[in-house]
Motif scaffolding. Sequence first.
Motif, PDB file in Angstrom:
ATOM      1  N   ARG A  68       0.809  -1.228   0.000  1.00  0.00           N
ATOM      2  CA  ARG A  68       0.000   0.000   0.000  1.00  0.00           C
ATOM      3  C   ARG A  68       0.835   1.267   0.000  1.00  0.00           C
ATOM      4  N   ARG A  69       2.146   1.169   0.200  1.00  0.00           N
ATOM      5  CA  ARG A  69       2.949   2.364   0.390  1.00  0.00           C
ATOM      6  C   ARG A  69       3.816   2.742  -0.804  1.00  0.00           C
ATOM      7  N   ASN A  70       4.276   1.794  -1.575  1.00  0.00           N
ATOM      8  CA  ASN A  70       5.264   2.074  -2.613  1.00  0.00           C
ATOM      9  C   ASN A  70       4.625   2.045  -3.999  1.00  0.00           C
ATOM     10  N   THR A  71       4.520   3.195  -4.603  1.00  0.00           N
ATOM     11  CA  THR A  71       3.901   3.333  -5.922  1.00  0.00           C
ATOM     12  C   THR A  71       4.692   2.591  -6.990  1.00  0.00           C
ATOM     13  N   TYR A  72       6.012   2.650  -6.922  1.00  0.00           N
ATOM     14  CA  TYR A  72       6.864   2.007  -7.919  1.00  0.00           C
ATOM     15  C   TYR A  72       6.591   0.501  -7.980  1.00  0.00           C
ATOM     16  N   VAL A  73       6.530  -0.134  -6.835  1.00  0.00           N
ATOM     17  CA  VAL A  73       6.293  -1.583  -6.784  1.00  0.00           C
ATOM     18  C   VAL A  73       4.882  -1.906  -7.254  1.00  0.00           C
ATOM     19  N   ARG A  74       3.904  -1.111  -6.854  1.00  0.00           N
ATOM     20  CA  ARG A  74       2.520  -1.355  -7.273  1.00  0.00           C
ATOM     21  C   ARG A  74       2.366  -1.211  -8.789  1.00  0.00           C
ATOM     22  N   LEU A  75       3.052  -0.250  -9.388  1.00  0.00           N
ATOM     23  CA  LEU A  75       2.993  -0.083 -10.845  1.00  0.00           C
ATOM     24  C   LEU A  75       3.517  -1.331 -11.557  1.00  0.00           C
ATOM     25  N   HIS A  76       4.629  -1.860 -11.090  1.00  0.00           N
ATOM     26  CA  HIS A  76       5.167  -3.067 -11.719  1.00  0.00           C
ATOM     27  C   HIS A  76       4.258  -4.269 -11.487  1.00  0.00           C
ATOM     28  N   ALA A  77       3.633  -4.341 -10.323  1.00  0.00           N
ATOM     29  CA  ALA A  77       2.716  -5.450 -10.056  1.00  0.00           C
ATOM     30  C   ALA A  77       1.525  -5.406 -11.008  1.00  0.00           C
ATOM     31  N   TRP A  78       0.937  -4.227 -11.167  1.00  0.00           N
ATOM     32  CA  TRP A  78      -0.206  -4.103 -12.079  1.00  0.00           C
ATOM     33  C   TRP A  78       0.202  -4.416 -13.515  1.00  0.00           C
ATOM     34  N   GLN A  79       1.348  -3.907 -13.943  1.00  0.00           N
ATOM     35  CA  GLN A  79       1.774  -4.164 -15.321  1.00  0.00           C
ATOM     36  C   GLN A  79       2.013  -5.660 -15.534  1.00  0.00           C
ATOM     37  N   SER A  80       2.572  -6.327 -14.552  1.00  0.00           N
ATOM     38  CA  SER A  80       2.815  -7.764 -14.644  1.00  0.00           C
ATOM     39  C   SER A  80       1.506  -8.549 -14.759  1.00  0.00           C
ATOM     40  N   VAL A  81       0.529  -8.220 -13.929  1.00  0.00           N
ATOM     41  CA  VAL A  81      -0.753  -8.933 -13.956  1.00  0.00           C
ATOM     42  C   VAL A  81      -1.478  -8.679 -15.272  1.00  0.00           C
ATOM     43  N   ILE A  82      -1.507  -7.444 -15.722  1.00  0.00           N
ATOM     44  CA  ILE A  82      -2.188  -7.115 -16.979  1.00  0.00           C
ATOM     45  C   ILE A  82      -1.527  -7.832 -18.151  1.00  0.00           C
ATOM     46  N   MET A  83      -0.187  -7.822 -18.182  1.00  0.00           N
ATOM     47  CA  MET A  83       0.526  -8.490 -19.264  1.00  0.00           C
ATOM     48  C   MET A  83       0.264  -9.996 -19.223  1.00  0.00           C
ATOM     49  N   SER A  84       0.224 -10.586 -18.037  1.00  0.00           N
ATOM     50  CA  SER A  84      -0.049 -12.023 -17.908  1.00  0.00           C
ATOM     51  C   SER A  84      -1.442 -12.371 -18.415  1.00  0.00           C
ATOM     52  N   LEU A  85      -2.414 -11.556 -18.068  1.00  0.00           N
ATOM     53  CA  LEU A  85      -3.783 -11.817 -18.513  1.00  0.00           C
ATOM     54  C   LEU A  85      -3.919 -11.689 -20.027  1.00  0.00           C
ATOM     55  N   ILE A  86      -3.250 -10.724 -20.603  1.00  0.00           N
ATOM     56  CA  ILE A  86      -3.318 -10.558 -22.065  1.00  0.00           C
ATOM     57  C   ILE A  86      -2.629 -11.726 -22.771  1.00  0.00           C
ATOM     58  N   VAL A  87      -1.489 -12.171 -22.256  1.00  0.00           N
ATOM     59  CA  VAL A  87      -0.802 -13.328 -22.841  1.00  0.00           C
ATOM     60  C   VAL A  87      -1.693 -14.563 -22.731  1.00  0.00           C
ATOM     61  N   GLY A  88      -2.307 -14.761 -21.575  1.00  0.00           N
ATOM     62  CA  GLY A  88      -3.217 -15.902 -21.402  1.00  0.00           C
ATOM     63  C   GLY A  88      -4.405 -15.852 -22.341  1.00  0.00           C
ATOM     64  N   LEU A  89      -4.971 -14.671 -22.525  1.00  0.00           N
ATOM     65  CA  LEU A  89      -6.096 -14.516 -23.448  1.00  0.00           C
ATOM     66  C   LEU A  89      -5.673 -14.826 -24.884  1.00  0.00           C
ATOM     67  N   CYS A  90      -4.515 -14.310 -25.292  1.00  0.00           N
ATOM     68  CA  CYS A  90      -4.022 -14.585 -26.651  1.00  0.00           C
ATOM     69  C   CYS A  90      -3.765 -16.075 -26.849  1.00  0.00           C
ATOM     70  N   LEU A  91      -3.193 -16.726 -25.847  1.00  0.00           N
ATOM     71  CA  LEU A  91      -2.954 -18.167 -25.964  1.00  0.00           C
ATOM     72  C   LEU A  91      -4.254 -18.952 -26.038  1.00  0.00           C
ATOM     73  N   THR A  92      -5.260 -18.521 -25.288  1.00  0.00           N
ATOM     74  CA  THR A  92      -6.554 -19.204 -25.308  1.00  0.00           C
ATOM     75  C   THR A  92      -7.246 -19.046 -26.655  1.00  0.00           C
ATOM     76  N   LEU A  93      -7.177 -17.856 -27.219  1.00  0.00           N
ATOM     77  CA  LEU A  93      -7.865 -17.601 -28.487  1.00  0.00           C
ATOM     78  C   LEU A  93      -7.127 -18.168 -29.695  1.00  0.00           C
ATOM     79  N   LEU A  94      -5.801 -18.258 -29.606  1.00  0.00           N
ATOM     80  CA  LEU A  94      -5.023 -18.657 -30.781  1.00  0.00           C
ATOM     81  C   LEU A  94      -4.323 -20.001 -30.621  1.00  0.00           C
TER      82      LEU A  94
END
Length: 150
Positions: A68-94
Amino acid sequence: MSSGHRYEAVGDGNIGVDSQVIPPPQDPTSADDSIGYETSIPIHPKILAPLCYVLPVAGGLVVILLERRNTYVRLHAWQSVIMSLIVGLCLTLLFWVPLVPYLIHLLSVVAFIVCAYRAWSDAETLTFFKLGVLGDFAERQVLGSTVLPF
């Protein structure tokens, strides 16, 4: 003491982009090397931010929920989760297209390695390495302008 760390987004994923971000001054009498880089989780941001990419969905979600305190770490966490979900979606569709899943896996592994390296190397300056629209969306999640991409 306030956790007045300074955050600055850099570019849209261009690897050659540099930034002038000055970290907060450290107290020379303090033995703690995380002054200005405080986190809710007792791990230094230089370790915690790349860890989000090493364990993409699980690591990112744990950091999003606990940090809850470090913006830098939270930004990387969100980017990692979003990228993982998009990769998973692409793999599922293709999955049925020959060789495409292998190409997606290869590109995603390279992207995760590059992001983890940049999260580790940019932790001293708190410079956030964005992957284009994914980084913009992660920024909106953490900084609170909106939760929708439009």
